[in-house]
Design a protein around this motif. Structure first.
Motif, PDB file in Angstrom:
ATOM      1  N   LEU A   1       6.749  -9.737   2.745  1.00  0.00           N
ATOM      2  CA  LEU A   1       5.591  -9.199   3.463  1.00  0.00           C
ATOM      3  C   LEU A   1       4.331  -9.236   2.599  1.00  0.00           C
ATOM      4  O   LEU A   1       3.243  -9.563   3.088  1.00  0.00           O
ATOM      5  N   LEU A   2       4.471  -8.908   1.325  1.00  0.00           N
ATOM      6  CA  LEU A   2       3.314  -8.938   0.429  1.00  0.00           C
ATOM      7  C   LEU A   2       2.817 -10.372   0.232  1.00  0.00           C
ATOM      8  O   LEU A   2       1.608 -10.612   0.120  1.00  0.00           O
ATOM      9  N   LYS A   3       3.742 -11.312   0.210  1.00  0.00           N
ATOM     10  CA  LYS A   3       3.347 -12.718   0.096  1.00  0.00           C
ATOM     11  C   LYS A   3       2.585 -13.159   1.344  1.00  0.00           C
ATOM     12  O   LYS A   3       1.548 -13.828   1.244  1.00  0.00           O
ATOM     13  N   ILE A   4       3.080 -12.775   2.516  1.00  0.00           N
ATOM     14  CA  ILE A   4       2.388 -13.112   3.764  1.00  0.00           C
ATOM     15  C   ILE A   4       0.993 -12.490   3.776  1.00  0.00           C
ATOM     16  O   ILE A   4       0.020 -13.111   4.207  1.00  0.00           O
ATOM     17  N   SER A   5       0.904 -11.259   3.285  1.00  0.00           N
ATOM     18  CA  SER A   5      -0.394 -10.589   3.201  1.00  0.00           C
ATOM     19  C   SER A   5      -1.369 -11.396   2.347  1.00  0.00           C
ATOM     20  O   SER A   5      -2.526 -11.611   2.729  1.00  0.00           O
ATOM     21  N   SER A   6      -0.897 -11.861   1.204  1.00  0.00           N
ATOM     22  CA  SER A   6      -1.759 -12.627   0.294  1.00  0.00           C
ATOM     23  C   SER A   6      -2.136 -13.977   0.898  1.00  0.00           C
ATOM     24  O   SER A   6      -3.279 -14.433   0.764  1.00  0.00           O
ATOM     25  N   GLN A   7      -1.188 -14.622   1.564  1.00  0.00           N
ATOM     26  CA  GLN A   7      -1.483 -15.900   2.211  1.00  0.00           C
ATOM     27  C   GLN A   7      -2.527 -15.724   3.315  1.00  0.00           C
ATOM     28  O   GLN A   7      -3.418 -16.567   3.479  1.00  0.00           O
ATOM     29  N   THR A   8      -2.414 -14.625   4.050  1.00  0.00           N
ATOM     30  CA  THR A   8      -3.381 -14.347   5.112  1.00  0.00           C
ATOM     31  C   THR A   8      -4.756 -14.057   4.522  1.00  0.00           C
ATOM     32  O   THR A   8      -5.781 -14.471   5.068  1.00  0.00           O
ATOM     33  N   GLN A   9      -4.779 -13.357   3.389  1.00  0.00           N
ATOM     34  CA  GLN A   9      -6.046 -13.092   2.711  1.00  0.00           C
ATOM     35  C   GLN A   9      -6.684 -14.386   2.231  1.00  0.00           C
ATOM     36  O   GLN A   9      -7.906 -14.567   2.321  1.00  0.00           O
ATOM     37  N   LEU A  10      -5.865 -15.298   1.736  1.00  0.00           N
ATOM     38  CA  LEU A  10      -6.373 -16.600   1.299  1.00  0.00           C
ATOM     39  C   LEU A  10      -6.998 -17.356   2.469  1.00  0.00           C
ATOM     40  O   LEU A  10      -8.066 -17.965   2.328  1.00  0.00           O
ATOM     41  N   GLU A  11      -6.338 -17.313   3.623  1.00  0.00           N
ATOM     42  CA  GLU A  11      -6.896 -17.954   4.818  1.00  0.00           C
ATOM     43  C   GLU A  11      -8.223 -17.307   5.209  1.00  0.00           C
ATOM     44  O   GLU A  11      -9.170 -17.992   5.617  1.00  0.00           O
TER      45      GLU A  11
END
Length: 229
Positions: A107-117
């Protein structure tokens, strides 16, 4: 060989086996503790790296607006920012979390990927003035925060023993207790940030206000981390 002597030998063998098992168990427990400690340190470093990247991301835009750097220098910084962010996100894959913590890492990885987007869309807005890119960026920021919130719930539930099963799909966010109260307060703090800095359309009236909103949300997240059990 006398019966008593045989019994003594058997007792001695059993004693040796028990000592060996205890030593092996203690070693296993210690190894597990060390693994968990190392995982926690590495995960915390990743989250700190991302926080620092985001702080710099908005600070550089402010520097450009104040005339401290040129637009070309800003875009050069943005290119490096995206590259650094990608490298930090890859570090999630290098983690070796205990089983109970794997879903929180995801979940934290998805959060970071979404922030990058979100950052990519924000850069597109700066480059082209395309308001739709800005809207997408704002939406993805909110999604990133939601994923991070879920990740932290999973993490602290596992850490405090609320989550202690083998099937992640059975997990439900705890509705009572200190953990849930802290999370709820943090969510309210973030809502207050939205109410204070966003207009009726859910947008920002200036870039300076957006930076203030970002700092406000960061403070709410920091408070949550400091007060979770």
């Amino acid at each position: 060989m006398k019966k008593k002597k045989i019994q003594n030998i058997i007792i001695g063998i059993i004693a040796i086996l028990i000592v060996g098992l205890i030593a092996g168990y203690n070693y296993s427990v210690e190894q597990t503790k060390q693994k968990g400690l190392q995982f926690g340190i590495e995960l915390e470093q990743i989250q700190n790296d991302i926080k620092d990247l985001q702080t710099d991301f908005y600070s550089e835009k402010t520097r450009w607006e104040e005339g401290g750097i040129t637009k070309e220098e800003l875009f050069e910084f943005y290119d490096k920012h995206l590259e650094k962010f990608n490298k930090v996100i890859q570090k999630y894959d290098d983690l070796n979390p205990p089983e109970l913590f794997k879903s929180s890492v995801d979940l934290l990885k998805i959060s970071s990927q979404t922030q990058l987007e979100s950052d990519s869309q924000f850069i597109e807005w700066i480059k082209t003035g395309d308001e739709s890119a800005k809207i997408r960026s704002d939406t993805q920021i909110q999604e990133s925060l939601e994923y991070e919130m879920l990740g932290l719930v999973e993490f602290y539930s596992a850490k405090t023993g609320v989550k202690n099963y083998d099937e992640p799909e059975k997990f439900e966010t705890p509705q009572t207790g200190l953990t849930q109260k802290v999370i709820q307060i943090s969510e309210n703090m973030i809502k207050e940030c939205d109410n204070q800095f966003k207009n009726d359309l859910g947008e920002f009236d200036s870039d300076k206000i957006e930076v203030e909103w970002f700092n406000c949300v960061n403070e709410a997240k920091k408070w949550k981390i400091e007060h979770l059990p």
